[in-house]
Write an enzyme that holds these catalytic residues in place. Structure first.
Site, mmCIF file in Angstrom:
data_model
loop_
_atom_site.group_PDB
_atom_site.id
_atom_site.type_symbol
_atom_site.label_atom_id
_atom_site.label_comp_id
_atom_site.label_asym_id
_atom_site.label_seq_id
_atom_site.Cartn_x
_atom_site.Cartn_y
_atom_site.Cartn_z
ATOM 1 N N ASN A 127 62.810 41.309 39.075
ATOM 2 C CA ASN A 127 62.632 42.616 39.447
ATOM 3 C C ASN A 127 62.433 42.796 40.685
ATOM 4 O O ASN A 127 61.187 42.725 41.148
ATOM 5 C CB ASN A 127 61.676 43.058 38.629
ATOM 6 C CG ASN A 127 62.090 43.161 36.904
ATOM 7 O OD1 ASN A 127 62.754 43.821 36.257
ATOM 8 N ND2 ASN A 127 61.592 42.242 36.334
ATOM 9 N N GLU A 128 63.472 42.965 41.472
ATOM 10 C CA GLU A 128 63.610 43.053 42.943
ATOM 11 C C GLU A 128 62.917 44.460 43.206
ATOM 12 O O GLU A 128 62.910 45.431 42.296
ATOM 13 C CB GLU A 128 64.987 43.043 43.583
ATOM 14 C CG GLU A 128 65.490 41.673 43.465
ATOM 15 C CD GLU A 128 64.916 40.441 44.177
ATOM 16 O OE1 GLU A 128 63.679 40.604 44.479
ATOM 17 O OE2 GLU A 128 65.450 39.230 44.449
#
Ligand code: GLP
Length: 626
Positions: A161-162
């Site tokens: 989850n950038e």
């Protein structure tokens, strides 16, 4: 578990536990998992674990395997869900998370194959949405995750989850951040081979777990950990969303905790000890924060920043300023091997014996030059006997294109006199075939790795020679942990320490330069340091050791802060240029960010800001106490 927050933890918005070592943290977590498995099984239910990949959980998985083998812990009734998988990789690919989990855990425990769940990186694009929805459904059908294990990427991501991932995001296909791809470049033998997309559980999926533990080791994680623990909850750092979960904890080793206020600025949370190093740290921090030279700090500034007691002890700001200014000033020396003929014992290094035998350990080739190229040159010029010891071959960092180039040169050379060079021609042809057969992602065969090692050796000798160290004093230890391991999975063994120790016994140094003390324990630098420490500890009675001093430098890692530095070697513009030229000799691989000399310029700038003389650049060292 106590939930009371002590005053020193007042800045921490999520429960954070600091362990002495990563190993201790991994053991504590494994014990917790055992209790969950036993309790769930006693209730006739399966325990559901959320698992992560990367180097961080490796010691934890090893501990689970040990418990299975030695204590009979069974995983028959455990269901697992992994966070993520690279998109486009088959399960057999050497970097697929599926293969990672098999090699690091599943193949060594009794978990039934059907209980293991990972996203599938090979589903066609038009099937991804359904695949992700089905993954969510499977987690729900299993009753939700009892304990989710997490690591953290340098961008603050959990799973993949950038930055930009929302709190409610679910399992989906995501593009990978540039920093993340750079961090994975060594695993994939080049950034260009790193997949651009991954399938990951969303932040929302992760937060649904009943309990969460995020682990982080090594000082490279310290900054992002501090942001996740003490900063605002934000999409810019997806790990910060753990703050809003009632049962999330961070498990850190000391190095990864070093950015937390209670560790970094203890006087702000009433925990100051005012030891000499802490006093220096506080004064430097105040000066740098307020952009004032040390000698211009005034009493009010100390009083307003939790340092009133310090002022009283020192007898006032003026006295304190002079004391710390002098201490900082005395770290600067142009004589890393000691200045012969002086009586001045406030210098960082002793004058005698002169010349000294100096051993510079480089965990991976290039660490040495990057961390202390200017100092190596000075030591040589000042008459010391300098040995550079490359602990690993570094071949995993050499891309195929380089090996191909060398093989082709060899082939063409053999065309000059085919009869005499037939063997070389066959060898080169074999290497070229191997590269083609394995493709960009295949496991590199031994012969290819050997050729890459030779390429690195040539570069290492070249770089050393440009700093005045002859080839006869450049050593290659080829520590077994590297030859036998992979990035993110290295592990020190007794053979490594034995090889380091034998070399120390042979060279009997007066000075050792080493790096990796605060690195992630499974990185090349971290493992190399473990091997060194073990060799050192085993030689407690060696006569040479009683005359030997160990200096730490920083290669790949974060540079020392001014207050930590015990020896600062200034460099002129010419000396810096020479160091950078030496770094360029590592043509088969170089780290663009580090080739500019900015780190060394930055240290010089900070010294200047504290009120010291203004140098072009500075290389920094700390003395190590075993
Ligand atoms: C990858 C993984 C993450 C992991 C991160 C850090 O991006 N998808 O789950 O936390 O790497 O890796 P390491 O533990 O090797 O530092």
């Amino acid at each position: 578990m106590s939930t009371t927050i002590s005053p020193e933890e007042q800045h921490e918005k999520v429960r954070t536990v600091v362990f002495a070592t990563a190993q201790a943290a991994a053991e504590a977590l494994a014990r917790e998992v055992r209790v969950i498995i036993e309790e769930k099984n006693a209730a006739g239910q399966a325990a559901v674990l959320g698992l992560a990949t990367g180097s961080t959980p490796v010691p934890f998985y090893r501990e689970l395997i040990r418990m299975h083998r030695e204590e009979g812990l069974s995983f028959q009734n455990v269901v697992t869900f992994n966070l993520d998988e690279y998109y486009g990789l088959t399960r057999e690919h050497r970097e697929s998370y599926f293969r990672f989990m098999k090699e690091q855990l599943f193949d060594h425990i009794d978990i039934p194959a059907e209980n293991v769940n990972l996203p599938d990186g090979t589903v066609p694009l038009d099937g991804v949405f359904d695949h992700c929805a089905a993954y969510e459904q499977r987690i729900a059908d299993a009753g939700g995750v009892d304990l989710q294990i997490l690591g953290i990427g340098r961008t603050g991501h959990i799973g993949f989850n950038e930055p930009g991932s929302s709190r409610d995001s679910l399992t989906r296909l995501v593009p990978l951040d540039r920093v993340t791809r750079q961090d994975a470049a060594a695993d994939f033998l080049g950034e260009e081979n790193v997949p651009r997309f991954a399938i990951t559980m969303g932040v929302g999926t992760i937060l649904r777990a009943r309990r969460l533990v995020l682990m982080a080791w090594g000082e490279n994680k310290a900054e992002i950990v501090a942001r996740a623990v003490e900063g605002p909850e934000t999409e810019a750092v997806s790990a910060s969303f753990l703050q809003g979960h009632g049962s999330a904890r961070f498990f850190l080793d000391r190095a990864a905790s070093s950015g937390l206020t209670r560790v970094k600025l203890p006087w702000l949370v009433g925990r100051a000890q005012w030891t000499p190093p802490e006093t220096r740290r506080a004064v430097c921090w105040l000066a740098l924060r307020d952009r004032k030279p040390i000698l211009k700090l005034v009493d009010e500034e100390y009083n307003e920043n939790g340092m009133g007691e310090l002022l009283t002890r020192a007898g006032g700001g003026y006295e304190l300023n002079i004391e710390i200014f002098n201490r900082q000033q005395r770290t600067i020396t142009g004589w890393p091997g000691g200045k012969p003929g002086t009586e001045d014992d406030s210098r960082p290094e002793r004058p005698s014996p002169h010349p000294k035998t100096c051993v510079v350990f480089s965990p991976e080739p290039q660490d040495d030059v990057m961390g202390m190229g200017g100092t190596i040159e000075r030591l040589v010029l000042q008459g010391h006997t300098v040995h550079v010891v490359h602990m690993t071959s570094g071949d995993l960092r050499v891309n195929d294109g380089e090996a191909l180039r060398f093989a082709r040169v060899l082939q063409e050379t053999s065309e000059l006199d085919p009869a005499r060079w037939a063997e070389a021609d066959r060898y080169a042809g074999g290497v070229i075939e191997e590269i083609a057969a394995k493709g960009p992602f295949g496991d590199p065969p031994r012969r290819l790795r050997d050729l890459k090692s030779l390429i690195r050796r040539g570069e290492a000798r070249d770089a050393a020679a440009s700093l005045g160290v002859p080839a006869s004093r450049v050593h290659f230890l080829d520590l077994p942990f590297y030859a036998e391991g992979r990035y993110r999975q290295f592990r020190a063994g007794a053979k490594d320490a034995a090889r380091v120790g034998a070399l120390l016994d042979r060279l009997q140094p007066h000075q050792v330069y080493m790096t990796g003390d605060l690195a992630d324990p499974s990185s090349v630098q971290g493992v190399a340091f473990t091997a060194f420490r073990q060799a050192w500890n085993e030689r407690e009675k060696a006569v040479w050791r009683s005359h030997c001093r160990v200096w730490l430098y920083r290669g790949h890692q974060k540079e020392f802060q001014p207050h930590e530095i015990q020896m600062a070697i200034p460099m002129s513009p010419d000396q810096l240029a020479k160091k950078l030229a030496a770094m360029q000799r590592y043509q088969s691989h170089n780290l663009p960010d580090l080739l500019s000399g900015d780190r060394n310029r930055e240290t010089a700038r900070l010294y200047d800001q504290l009120g010291m003389a203004e140098y072009e650049a500075i290389e920094a060292f700390r003395s190590w106490q075993a």
